[in-house]
Design an enzyme around this catalytic site. Structure first.
Site, mmCIF file in Angstrom:
data_model
loop_
_atom_site.group_PDB
_atom_site.id
_atom_site.type_symbol
_atom_site.label_atom_id
_atom_site.label_comp_id
_atom_site.label_asym_id
_atom_site.label_seq_id
_atom_site.Cartn_x
_atom_site.Cartn_y
_atom_site.Cartn_z
ATOM 1 N N ASN A 12 -104.321 16.136 -34.263
ATOM 2 C CA ASN A 12 -104.842 14.962 -35.730
ATOM 3 C C ASN A 12 -103.503 14.555 -36.201
ATOM 4 O O ASN A 12 -103.771 14.459 -37.562
ATOM 5 C CB ASN A 12 -105.971 15.725 -35.943
ATOM 6 N N LYS A 16 -97.576 13.244 -35.984
ATOM 7 C CA LYS A 16 -97.357 12.596 -34.197
ATOM 8 C C LYS A 16 -97.593 12.044 -33.770
ATOM 9 O O LYS A 16 -97.211 11.102 -32.667
ATOM 10 C CB LYS A 16 -97.698 14.739 -33.601
ATOM 11 N N ASP A 79 -96.793 21.619 -27.036
ATOM 12 C CA ASP A 79 -97.169 22.349 -28.183
ATOM 13 C C ASP A 79 -95.065 22.875 -28.355
ATOM 14 O O ASP A 79 -94.650 22.661 -27.302
ATOM 15 C CB ASP A 79 -97.468 23.764 -27.369
ATOM 16 N N SER A 80 -95.376 23.756 -29.527
ATOM 17 C CA SER A 80 -93.356 23.270 -29.716
ATOM 18 C C SER A 80 -93.328 24.652 -30.831
ATOM 19 O O SER A 80 -94.529 25.351 -30.957
ATOM 20 C CB SER A 80 -93.461 22.698 -30.254
ATOM 21 N N PHE A 162 -90.553 19.957 -42.095
ATOM 22 C CA PHE A 162 -91.982 20.971 -42.758
ATOM 23 C C PHE A 162 -91.269 21.842 -41.875
ATOM 24 O O PHE A 162 -90.277 21.923 -40.684
ATOM 25 C CB PHE A 162 -92.784 20.050 -41.691
ATOM 26 N N GLY A 163 -92.027 22.961 -41.256
ATOM 27 C CA GLY A 163 -91.835 24.690 -40.757
ATOM 28 C C GLY A 163 -90.587 24.666 -40.476
ATOM 29 O O GLY A 163 -90.304 25.483 -41.902
ATOM 30 N N ARG A 193 -89.482 16.933 -29.641
ATOM 31 C CA ARG A 193 -90.689 16.400 -29.155
ATOM 32 C C ARG A 193 -89.864 14.922 -29.337
ATOM 33 O O ARG A 193 -90.170 14.631 -27.546
ATOM 34 C CB ARG A 193 -91.164 16.217 -30.546
#
Length: 206
Positions: A12, A16, A79-80, A162-163, A193
């Site tokens: 969601n 992305k 998935d990353s 982020f992250g 990505r």
């Protein structure tokens, strides 16, 4: 590749979804997040690899979409995470919940710095990894993989991203800038990505 196709993105995350739509701009393709398609899918991501988790999300979304829409549609999941060589590949598949609580970026970054301690720069090598799993309407799978190399800094820098972005000094920037110091378009051009999407596009074009 010219037939109209709906692709459900097993996420969601609007940013992305926008990045995916831009990279896979095949004529007639339409992308929708789970929320946009009114699909509920939130499986346990308990695999021990990025591919395993992406496959879990893709298969769950494919089944949920088929039930919700009454017919099968294509699905794309990813998935990353971050792999740090000095930590034997950690945090890896636990990247989003490294400090215990899902998505707590500040706690995750603080733990990463503690774990690395005074590890010298040349031993702080790391990479962001992204694995994509695409299931077509028939459930046939196409995988793609992308990375971006770098090293972990000693302090957070930058206002973007982020992250772990504020700690990740990208090799493509000669280790002088973190991903959080790069503009979004700069990051997208070299991101894990983005690299995975380039590979997926090539495979789907064959």
């Amino acid at each position: 590749m010219s037939n109209p196709k709906t692709v459900i993105i097993a996420s969601n995350n609007a940013h992305k979804a926008e990045e995916i739509a831009h990279a896979l701009d095949f004529p007639g393709w339409e992308f929708r997040t789970l929320k946009e398609a009114h699909i509920d899918s939130d499986p346990a991501e308990d695999a021990d690899s990025f591919l395993g988790n992406a496959r879990i999300k893709a298969k769950a979304a494919w089944e949920a979409a088929k039930e919700a829409l009454g017919h099968p549609v294509a699905v794309l999941a990813d998935d990353s995470g971050l792999e740090v060589d000095a930590l034997d590949g950690a945090p890896g598949v636990f990247s989003s919940r490294y400090a215990g609580e899902h998505g707590d970026d500040a706690a995750n970054n603080a733990k990463l710095l503690r774990e690395l301690g005074e590890t010298p720069d040349e031993e702080r090598t790391a990479r962001f990894v992204c694995t994509l799993v695409f299931l077509d309407e028939n459930g046939d799978e196409t995988d793609a993989h992308g990375t971006v190399e770098g090293r972990i800094g000693h302090e957070e820098r930058g206002e973007h991203g982020f992250g772990y972005d504020p700690l990740f000094l990208a090799e493509v920037f000669d280790f002088k800038r973190t991903l959080a110091e790069a503009l979004p378009e700069e990051k997208n051009a070299i991101s894990h990505r983005g690299n995975a999407l380039v590979e997926l596009r090539e495979k789907l074009s064959r």
